[in-house]
Structures are given as C-alpha cells and as structure tokens.
Design an enzyme around this catalytic site. Sequence first.
Site, PDB file in Angstrom:
ATOM      1  N   ALA A 113       0.823  -1.210   0.000  1.00 54.96           N
ATOM      2  CA  ALA A 113       0.000   0.000   0.000  1.00 54.96           C
ATOM      3  C   ALA A 113       0.856   1.259   0.000  1.00 54.96           C
ATOM      4  CB  ALA A 113      -0.907  -0.013   1.224  1.00 54.96           C
ATOM      5  N   ASN A 181       1.762  -3.294   7.851  1.00 56.93           N
ATOM      6  CA  ASN A 181       2.703  -3.849   6.874  1.00 56.93           C
ATOM      7  C   ASN A 181       3.552  -2.764   6.221  1.00 56.93           C
ATOM      8  OD1 ASN A 181       2.036  -6.825   6.665  1.00 56.93           O
ATOM      9  ND2 ASN A 181       0.021  -5.897   6.514  1.00 56.93           N
ATOM     10  N   HIS A 211      -0.824   7.065   4.093  1.00 57.09           N
ATOM     11  CA  HIS A 211       0.526   6.782   4.606  1.00 57.09           C
ATOM     12  C   HIS A 211       1.446   7.897   4.139  1.00 57.09           C
ATOM     13  CE1 HIS A 211      -1.001   2.821   5.488  1.00 57.09           C
ATOM     14  NE2 HIS A 211      -1.288   2.630   4.216  1.00 57.09           N
TER      15      HIS A 211
HETATM   16  N1  LIG Z   1       2.155  -4.959   2.447  1.00 56.25           N
HETATM   17  C1  LIG Z   1       1.069  -4.179   2.461  1.00 56.25           C
HETATM   18  O1  LIG Z   1       1.150  -2.978   2.239  1.00 56.25           O
HETATM   19  C2  LIG Z   1      -0.269  -4.792   2.730  1.00 56.25           C
HETATM   20  C3  LIG Z   1      -1.422  -4.075   2.402  1.00 56.25           C
HETATM   21  C4  LIG Z   1      -2.659  -4.652   2.663  1.00 56.25           C
HETATM   22  C5  LIG Z   1      -2.730  -5.921   3.254  1.00 56.25           C
HETATM   23  N2  LIG Z   1      -1.592  -6.584   3.570  1.00 56.25           N
HETATM   24  C6  LIG Z   1      -1.643  -7.922   4.200  1.00 56.25           C
HETATM   25  O2  LIG Z   1      -2.011  -8.866   3.221  1.00 56.25           O
HETATM   26  C7  LIG Z   1      -2.606  -9.998   3.862  1.00 56.25           C
HETATM   27  C8  LIG Z   1      -3.858 -10.422   3.110  1.00 56.25           C
HETATM   28  O3  LIG Z   1      -4.770  -9.334   3.100  1.00 56.25           O
HETATM   29  P1  LIG Z   1      -6.283  -9.551   2.632  1.00 56.25           P
HETATM   30  O4  LIG Z   1      -6.925  -8.216   2.604  1.00 56.25           O
HETATM   31  O5  LIG Z   1      -6.345 -10.398   1.407  1.00 56.25           O
HETATM   32  O6  LIG Z   1      -6.863 -10.398   3.879  1.00 56.25           O
HETATM   33  P2  LIG Z   1      -8.184 -11.276   3.920  1.00 56.25           P
HETATM   34  O7  LIG Z   1      -8.541 -11.399   5.359  1.00 56.25           O
HETATM   35  O8  LIG Z   1      -9.201 -10.762   2.974  1.00 56.25           O
HETATM   36  O9  LIG Z   1      -7.682 -12.727   3.375  1.00 56.25           O
HETATM   37  C9  LIG Z   1      -6.935 -13.645   4.139  1.00 56.25           C
HETATM   38  C10 LIG Z   1      -7.314 -15.046   3.649  1.00 56.25           C
HETATM   39  O10 LIG Z   1      -6.500 -15.995   4.338  1.00 56.25           O
HETATM   40  C11 LIG Z   1      -7.336 -17.130   4.635  1.00 56.25           C
HETATM   41  N3  LIG Z   1      -6.775 -17.889   5.732  1.00 56.25           N
HETATM   42  C12 LIG Z   1      -6.801 -17.574   7.064  1.00 56.25           C
HETATM   43  N4  LIG Z   1      -6.187 -18.545   7.771  1.00 56.25           N
HETATM   44  C13 LIG Z   1      -5.743 -19.477   6.877  1.00 56.25           C
HETATM   45  C14 LIG Z   1      -5.044 -20.702   6.999  1.00 56.25           C
HETATM   46  N5  LIG Z   1      -4.647 -21.183   8.201  1.00 56.25           N
HETATM   47  N6  LIG Z   1      -4.762 -21.403   5.864  1.00 56.25           N
HETATM   48  C15 LIG Z   1      -5.163 -20.951   4.645  1.00 56.25           C
HETATM   49  N7  LIG Z   1      -5.841 -19.765   4.482  1.00 56.25           N
HETATM   50  C16 LIG Z   1      -6.124 -19.044   5.578  1.00 56.25           C
HETATM   51  C17 LIG Z   1      -8.691 -16.524   4.962  1.00 56.25           C
HETATM   52  O11 LIG Z   1      -9.741 -17.490   4.841  1.00 56.25           O
HETATM   53  C18 LIG Z   1      -8.769 -15.413   3.917  1.00 56.25           C
HETATM   54  O12 LIG Z   1      -9.381 -15.868   2.724  1.00 56.25           O
HETATM   55  C19 LIG Z   1      -2.859  -9.573   5.318  1.00 56.25           C
HETATM   56  O13 LIG Z   1      -1.831 -10.088   6.153  1.00 56.25           O
HETATM   57  C20 LIG Z   1      -2.712  -8.070   5.266  1.00 56.25           C
HETATM   58  O14 LIG Z   1      -2.272  -7.554   6.496  1.00 56.25           O
HETATM   59  C21 LIG Z   1      -0.363  -6.056   3.300  1.00 56.25           C
END
Ligand SMILES: NC(=O)c1ccc[n+]([C@@H]2O[C@H](COP(=O)([O-])OP(=O)(O)OC[C@H]3O[C@@H](n4cnc5c(N)ncnc54)[C@H](O)[C@@H]3O)[C@@H](O)[C@H]2O)c1
Length: 259
Positions: A113, A181, A211
């Site tokens: 992001a 993150n 941010h």
């Molecule tokens: N780097 C960045 O700037 C940035 C920005 C946004 C989000 N993120 C991170 O990206 C990640 C994903 O974000 P999102 O919006 O898609 O989240 P989300 O909650 O929509 O999706 C997470 C998925 O993981 C699945 N899941 C949970 N536990 C599991 C397991 N044990 N095994 C398999 N699948 C499992 C859930 O069912 C869900 O479908 C998060 O950690 C978020 O913090 C990072």
Amino acid sequence: MSISVGIAGMGAIGRAVARALVDGIDGYHLHAASDVNPPTEFDIPYFDFEQLCKSCDLIIEALPPHIVPQLTPHIFAHEKDAILISSSALLLYPEILAQKDSVTSRIIVPSGALSGLDGVSALKQMGIERALIATTKKPMGYDGAPYIVENNIDLAAIKTKECLFKGNAIEASRAFPANINVAATLSLAGIGPERTQVEIWADPEIGGNTHEITVSGEFSTIRGRVENTPDPANPKSSMLAAQSIISVLKKMNAPVVVL
Ligand SMILES: NC(=O)c1ccc[n+]([C@@H]2O[C@H](COP(=O)([O-])OP(=O)(O)OC[C@H]3O[C@@H](n4cnc5c(N)ncnc54)[C@H](O)[C@@H]3O)[C@@H](O)[C@H]2O)c1
C-alpha cells in the site's frame, strides 16, 4: 515456459491476484491455492501448504500475518521463491528470515500500500539518517488490533484526529500487526525496524487510508503521501496492495524494467 503460481490465502488480495492471473499475465499461470474457506470462483485445486509449495514454482502469500510462519517452512523445504505481502510477519517472526538463510529461496516483498521505496532504496546506498511513517485511518480501521484491545481504546468515541501510537517499527508491528505492513516494508527497504519511527493516527474525517513517509539522508529528503481507498472486499486492506503483487509478477518477467 510458464511459471506455475500458488496463492496462499484467497481473501481480498489473493482473489484479486488470482483474477489477474486467470485474465492472463505473460509467463505465469494460476495452478492452485490454499484457504480455510476456499472461494468457488476459480476452477483450481485447493491444497494444504505442503502440497501447494511442492506443486507450484512460485508462491504468493496473502494470509493473516500470524499464519505466515505456518507457510514459510514449506516454501523453504521445497526451495521455492515467494512473494510475501504480509511483511509485518518478517518482523514479528524473525525465525522466518533465519530459516531462509540456509536455502536458495528468494523472498520478494512488494511495495504493497506504499510508494516511494525506489527512492528510499537509492538513498540507502548513501546512508539514511531518519525514517518516519505516519499512517492515518478511520478509527474503526484499527478495530481488534492488540494495542487497541490491551489499552481499552474506544474507537467509536474518537471524534477528531488523534495520535494513537508512537514507536519504532518492531513495536508497531506487535501493536497493529494487521495494519502495519507498510511500516515493516519501509523498515526493510530502509534503515531497519529499530530505527524506523512509526506514528498511528485515527481520523474520523479522513477519506481513505493515508501513509506519509519522510526519509532523509545527508543529500536528499524523500517525502511521500499515499491515499488509498479501502478495498471493498476487506476495509482493512488497500486495492493498491494486490496491484503491487501483479506489478512484481510483470516486472519479474519483463524485457525492460523500471525499478
Ligand atoms: N504490504 C502491504 O502494504 C499490505 C497491504 C494490505 C494488506 N496486507 C496484508 O495482506 C494480507 C492479506 O490481506 P487480505 O486483505 O487479502 O486479507 P483477507 O482477510 O481478505 O484474506 C486472508 C485469507 O487468508 C485465509 N486464511 C486464514 N487462515 C488461513 C489458513 N490457516 N490457511 C489458509 N488460508 C487461511 C482466509 O480465509 C482469507 O481468505 C494480510 O496479512 C494483510 O495484512 C499487506
């Protein structure tokens, strides 16, 4: 030869990347995914982490940060490369990078992001003296964060812009693991988590998640501000994060690359 991609976590980000792969990204195809609640949208097999890492060339991680340490041992056991979007997991669970040291796997952290990491990386070559990231979201964007729960902060009662937290990136990753993150990514690109300062602000009036980074060295100061509209599929995420993974995939396979 087409690279087979496996996506771990088919939530908002995983599904957006899956859609882009199904629509077509040169040099890649979506082979399989893992999720505890698999969506029915895609005609692919769903595997556990072990089978996913065994059967795919490249793993894209899009899981909750606390699940990442369950995935990475399988990535390393099969010496696969991975794109990790939950960068806070690298600060929260230092064993991940320690385990990586003994294998050939590459971990690629997308800009997520955030923006401006190209300049931060260039400045790092001369020496960074100061790095600060200030994140501002609507109060409920921090709902459930450990720092909010432990300090009994009533997010609904916040009526004007308020600083909730100041600390370094390690402290911030523990306090707001799902939201922070960007601070982890900036610290990994810059001067490390101990020296990267983080401010967390809540503002009921703000339109999207914002941010602001200020990174300075002897000869340059980089200031950047990103305003992200929350992802409708997950208000705690930003649409830009999924697109940054797609951008990495295209760059990894492009004849001309602007970094
Ligand atoms: N780097 C960045 O700037 C940035 C920005 C946004 C989000 N993120 C991170 O990206 C990640 C994903 O974000 P999102 O919006 O898609 O989240 P989300 O909650 O929509 O999706 C997470 C998925 O993981 C699945 N899941 C949970 N536990 C599991 C397991 N044990 N095994 C398999 N699948 C499992 C859930 O069912 C869900 O479908 C998060 O950690 C978020 O913090 C990072």
